[in-house]
Motif scaffolding. Structure first.
Motif, PDB file in Angstrom:
ATOM      1  N   ARG A 117      11.029 -56.702  26.119  1.00  0.00           N
ATOM      2  CA  ARG A 117      10.366 -56.621  27.433  1.00  0.00           C
ATOM      3  C   ARG A 117       9.476 -57.819  27.736  1.00  0.00           C
ATOM      4  NH1 ARG A 117       8.696 -50.328  27.834  1.00  0.00           N
ATOM      5  NH2 ARG A 117      10.671 -49.539  27.073  1.00  0.00           N
ATOM      6  N   ASP A 132       6.370 -42.838  39.315  1.00  0.00           N
ATOM      7  CA  ASP A 132       6.121 -42.735  37.870  1.00  0.00           C
ATOM      8  C   ASP A 132       7.352 -42.225  37.131  1.00  0.00           C
ATOM      9  OD1 ASP A 132       3.557 -43.686  38.161  1.00  0.00           O
ATOM     10  OD2 ASP A 132       2.636 -41.686  38.188  1.00  0.00           O
ATOM     11  N   GLN A 159      12.390 -58.795  32.139  1.00  0.00           N
ATOM     12  CA  GLN A 159      11.396 -58.338  33.119  1.00  0.00           C
ATOM     13  C   GLN A 159      11.980 -58.368  34.525  1.00  0.00           C
ATOM     14  OE1 GLN A 159       8.101 -60.961  32.417  1.00  0.00           O
ATOM     15  NE2 GLN A 159       7.386 -59.810  30.641  1.00  0.00           N
ATOM     16  N   GLN A 193      14.437 -55.490  34.863  1.00  0.00           N
ATOM     17  CA  GLN A 193      13.721 -54.223  34.937  1.00  0.00           C
ATOM     18  C   GLN A 193      13.125 -54.035  36.332  1.00  0.00           C
ATOM     19  OE1 GLN A 193      10.981 -53.740  31.691  1.00  0.00           O
ATOM     20  NE2 GLN A 193      10.760 -51.576  32.051  1.00  0.00           N
ATOM     21  N   ARG A 211       9.843 -45.046  36.958  1.00  0.00           N
ATOM     22  CA  ARG A 211       9.389 -46.052  35.982  1.00  0.00           C
ATOM     23  C   ARG A 211       9.642 -45.579  34.548  1.00  0.00           C
ATOM     24  NH1 ARG A 211       6.050 -50.171  38.104  1.00  0.00           N
ATOM     25  NH2 ARG A 211       5.191 -49.626  40.124  1.00  0.00           N
ATOM     26  N   ARG A 212       9.347 -44.314  34.269  1.00  0.00           N
ATOM     27  CA  ARG A 212       9.581 -43.773  32.914  1.00  0.00           C
ATOM     28  C   ARG A 212      11.066 -43.838  32.560  1.00  0.00           C
ATOM     29  NH1 ARG A 212       5.515 -40.138  34.445  1.00  0.00           N
ATOM     30  NH2 ARG A 212       7.052 -38.645  35.185  1.00  0.00           N
ATOM     31  N   ASP A 257      11.951 -47.388  31.871  1.00  0.00           N
ATOM     32  CA  ASP A 257      11.360 -47.790  30.585  1.00  0.00           C
ATOM     33  C   ASP A 257      12.215 -47.311  29.418  1.00  0.00           C
ATOM     34  OD1 ASP A 257       9.252 -49.132  31.719  1.00  0.00           O
ATOM     35  OD2 ASP A 257       7.810 -47.494  31.450  1.00  0.00           O
ATOM     36  N   PHE A 307      15.267 -49.487  29.055  1.00  0.00           N
ATOM     37  CA  PHE A 307      14.990 -50.821  28.517  1.00  0.00           C
ATOM     38  C   PHE A 307      14.228 -50.750  27.192  1.00  0.00           C
ATOM     39  CE2 PHE A 307      16.035 -51.939  32.818  1.00  0.00           C
ATOM     40  CZ  PHE A 307      16.563 -53.212  32.728  1.00  0.00           C
ATOM     41  N   SER A 308      14.147 -49.577  26.592  1.00  0.00           N
ATOM     42  CA  SER A 308      13.316 -49.411  25.399  1.00  0.00           C
ATOM     43  C   SER A 308      13.775 -50.264  24.217  1.00  0.00           C
ATOM     44  CB  SER A 308      13.255 -47.941  24.998  1.00  0.00           C
ATOM     45  OG  SER A 308      14.542 -47.481  24.640  1.00  0.00           O
TER      46      SER A 308
END
Length: 93
Positions: free
Chosen positions: A73, A58, A79, A82, A61-62, A65, A68-69
């Motif tokens: 996406r 997690d 994708q 990522q 992943r955060r 994220d 790639f904010s």
């Protein structure tokens, strides 16, 4: 992540066959050929299988994220990138 469908050039020749696992080399090749979108089969279980601690997954992943904010996406190449970043980060953890 694997290609779900064959990738063809404008003349119908196959560039990469379905089922090939996409790595950095394949993604660079797709970009150089001007391929903007591909269908992929993303196997989350395969990515997560080597990690025991879900909190680490997690956290990674955060972090990805956030990186790639500002990206689109919904775009298949984003994708793919990522997922590749996630896979590499999990390999290093």
């Amino acid at each position: 992540m694997r290609l779900a469908k064959d990738v063809h050039d404008p003349h119908g020749q196959i560039l990469i066959r379905a089922g090939v696992v996409l790595g950095e080399r394949q993604i660079r090749a797709l970009r150089s050929w001007g391929v903007a979108e591909v269908a992929i089969v993303q196997d989350e279980d395969a990515v997560d299988s080597g990690i025991r601690d879900p909190e680490i997954i997690d956290e990674i992943r955060r972090s990805i994220d956030i990186q790639f904010s500002l990206s689109n996406r919904d775009h298949p190449v984003i994708q793919a990138l990522q997922a590749l970043c996630l896979s590499r980060a999990l390999d290093r953890s």
